[in-house]
Design an enzyme around this catalytic site. Structure first.
Site, short mmCIF file in Angstrom:
data_model
loop_
_atom_site.label_atom_id
_atom_site.label_comp_id
_atom_site.label_asym_id
_atom_site.label_seq_id
_atom_site.Cartn_x
_atom_site.Cartn_y
_atom_site.Cartn_z
N GLY A 70 -8.38 -6.94 1.38
CA GLY A 70 -7.17 -6.63 2.11
C GLY A 70 -6.06 -7.65 1.91
O GLY A 70 -4.90 -7.29 1.76
N LYS A 99 -16.50 -13.98 6.34
CA LYS A 99 -17.84 -13.57 6.78
C LYS A 99 -18.84 -13.42 5.65
O LYS A 99 -18.60 -12.70 4.68
CB LYS A 99 -17.73 -12.24 7.52
CG LYS A 99 -17.07 -12.37 8.87
CD LYS A 99 -17.50 -11.22 9.77
CE LYS A 99 -16.63 -11.14 10.99
NZ LYS A 99 -15.52 -10.21 10.84
N ARG A 154 0.82 -1.22 0.00
CA ARG A 154 0.00 0.00 0.00
C ARG A 154 0.85 1.27 0.00
O ARG A 154 0.40 2.31 -0.46
CB ARG A 154 -0.94 0.01 1.21
CG ARG A 154 -2.11 -0.92 0.99
CD ARG A 154 -3.19 -0.73 2.01
NE ARG A 154 -4.31 -1.59 1.66
CZ ARG A 154 -5.44 -1.65 2.35
NH1 ARG A 154 -5.60 -0.93 3.42
NH2 ARG A 154 -6.40 -2.44 1.96
N GLY A 204 -13.66 -3.91 0.76
CA GLY A 204 -15.02 -3.39 0.89
C GLY A 204 -15.27 -2.27 -0.12
O GLY A 204 -16.33 -2.20 -0.73
P1 AMP Z 1 -12.33 -11.88 4.55
O1 AMP Z 1 -11.68 -10.72 5.22
O2 AMP Z 1 -13.78 -12.05 4.88
O3 AMP Z 1 -12.06 -11.92 3.05
O4 AMP Z 1 -11.69 -13.18 5.18
C1 AMP Z 1 -10.33 -13.50 5.05
C2 AMP Z 1 -9.96 -14.48 6.12
O5 AMP Z 1 -10.79 -15.62 6.07
C3 AMP Z 1 -8.56 -14.98 5.98
O6 AMP Z 1 -7.76 -14.43 6.98
C4 AMP Z 1 -8.69 -16.50 6.11
O7 AMP Z 1 -7.75 -17.05 7.00
C5 AMP Z 1 -10.09 -16.69 6.65
N1 AMP Z 1 -10.64 -17.97 6.23
C6 AMP Z 1 -10.80 -18.41 4.98
N2 AMP Z 1 -11.28 -19.66 4.96
C7 AMP Z 1 -11.43 -20.05 6.26
C8 AMP Z 1 -11.88 -21.24 6.89
N3 AMP Z 1 -12.24 -22.29 6.18
N4 AMP Z 1 -11.95 -21.26 8.24
C9 AMP Z 1 -11.57 -20.18 8.96
N5 AMP Z 1 -11.11 -19.03 8.40
C10 AMP Z 1 -11.04 -18.95 7.08
#
Ligand code: AMP
Length: 399
Positions: A358, A206, A43, A381
């Protein structure tokens, strides 16, 4: 007329900035490890074209950013001082740092700044007024700008003082060169219609974060491939339970509504069929299970090899790709294979490939394909909201 021209926002290269005090809102919200060490300077690097442009015009450059969530307190872990040090190295010149972002001291530093000098102000979010979009705080910041430039795409979906209230108080304003690139590349995905080969890969943790984009995507994409922890909530909506895997029980109905929405519109929504599983997120030992034989006491942490194969085959016909979020816990080697294999396949497509989020940069770097994507957005986002609304609050106030 290109999309960016319709926005009616000037870029820094169209503004008179010579010897002016050019206040550049950057997004230096860079990843830190548990000890507070900087793990990735992407960044920072991405703001260099804008800073160099200002310096070539002998501007007095003032850089302001947030970092982390200090919640309005002075938390030294989130100080921008180390970023000033990195900037000095990469710009090969002195970079001044001041321990506050407003007040008499900061104003004096700005007054003393000579043409061609660079000043980094302390974390904007050390002041609780930043997140509140406070006009009083913005007015203090406005005292330091002859010209306001927003180069912080990743935070421009938020209504915070430095990207919202502040630009409304400055006459000469515009976007930085990173912001311009973000808009140009993301806007190529705007206006596509079903049948044009627009596919999306959505992963991460999420469901709620991604709903905002999945709903509008359903109107335009031909195919969505879902992975990561959020996919287990979608599988749960289809009655498939995967042991101890993370499911957001209160989001199952939303997942069900999305699955039905895809069916109704003829969108091919794909979910994982097998998984890399372990006892816990800290396990090193892994096993592969399918949706049918997944044990009660294991949790899924990556997509399995059959899912990778299926998703790679289903890339056929892709002309435009929007990728957001990893397919598993890619930060750990034992759960990174699914994300990496798929990222390599996407990177080698003859298509307009855009990744956002991110951790997309870390993932694509890990996969060795960072430079093969058409564009890696600095905003997760923000990129999703931009594609949904075709603008952002932080862009609108630059008009
Ligand atoms: P996001 O910020 O919603 O894109 O989520 C990214 C995060 O989701 C990363 O840090 C991953 O480690 C976590 N993640 C992805 N798949 C899994 C999973 N199967 N179980 C737990 N965490 C996960």
């Amino acid at each position: 007329m290109s999309f960016i021209d319709t926005l009616n926002v000037k870029s820094i290269s169209e503004l008179a900035i010579r010897e002016k005090r050019v206040f550049i809102r950057t997004d230096y919200n860079i990843p830190l490890d548990n000890e507070g060490n900087i793990t990735n300077i992407n960044r920072i690097e991405r703001t260099l074209p804008t800073i160099k442009h200002a310096l070539e015009h002998n501007s007095r450059v003032i850089l302001a950013s947030h970092l982390g969530r200090p919640d309005g307190d002075r938390d030294p872990v989130y100080s921008l001082e180390p970023i000033a040090t990195i900037l000095a190295e990469v710009l090969e010149r002195d970079v001044f740092f001041f321990e506050d972002c407003v007040g008499m001291g900061a104003q004096q530093m700005v007054r003393d700044l000579k043409p061609g000098q660079v000043l980094v102000l302390e974390n904007l979010r050390f002041n609780p007024e930043e997140k509140k979009n406070s006009a009083v705080f913005a007015r203090e910041l406005a005292k330091m700008c002859d010209v306001y430039i927003n180069d912080a795409f990743g935070v421009s979906h938020r209504k915070e003082a430095s990207v919202n209230a502040l630009p409304l108080m400055v006459d000469t304003k515009g976007m930085g060169l990173l912001m311009k690139t973000e808009i140009e590349e993301l806007s190529k995905l705007i206006g596509l219609k079903r049948g044009e080969g627009f596919y999306s890969i959505i992963g991460g943790a999420k469901v709620l974060d991604k709903i905002a984009i999945i709903r509008p995507l359903l109107e335009v994409v031909d195919r969505i491939m879902i992975g990561g922890a959020m996919s287990y909530t979608f599988l749960a909506a289809k009655g498939i339970k995967l042991g101890k895997s993370r499911v957001e029980e209160d989001k199952i109905s939303i997942a069900r509504e999305i699955i039905r929405g895809a069916e109704a519109r003829g969108v091919d929504l794909l979910l994982p069929i097998d998984h890399v599983a372990a006892d816990s997120i800290d396990s090193v030992e892994t096993e592969i299970y399918t949706n049918d034989n997944f044990p009660q006491d294991k949790m899924a942490l990556d997509i399995g090899p059959e899912t990778v194969k299926m998703y790679v085959d289903k890339l056929e016909g892709c002309n435009y790709m929007l990728w957001n979020g990893p397919m598993g816990v890619f930060e750990k080697e034992q759960f990174a294979k699914g994300s990496i294999s798929l990222a390599k396949a996407v990177a080698n497509l003859d298509a307009h490939t855009v990744a956002g989020g991110g951790d997309s940069v870390s993932l694509m770097k890990k996969a060795g394909v960072k430079d093969l994507f058409t564009h890696i957005s600095t905003g997760g986002g923000a990129s999703l909201e931009f594609l949904k609304n075709n603008t952002l609050p932080g862009i609108d106030v630059l008009k």
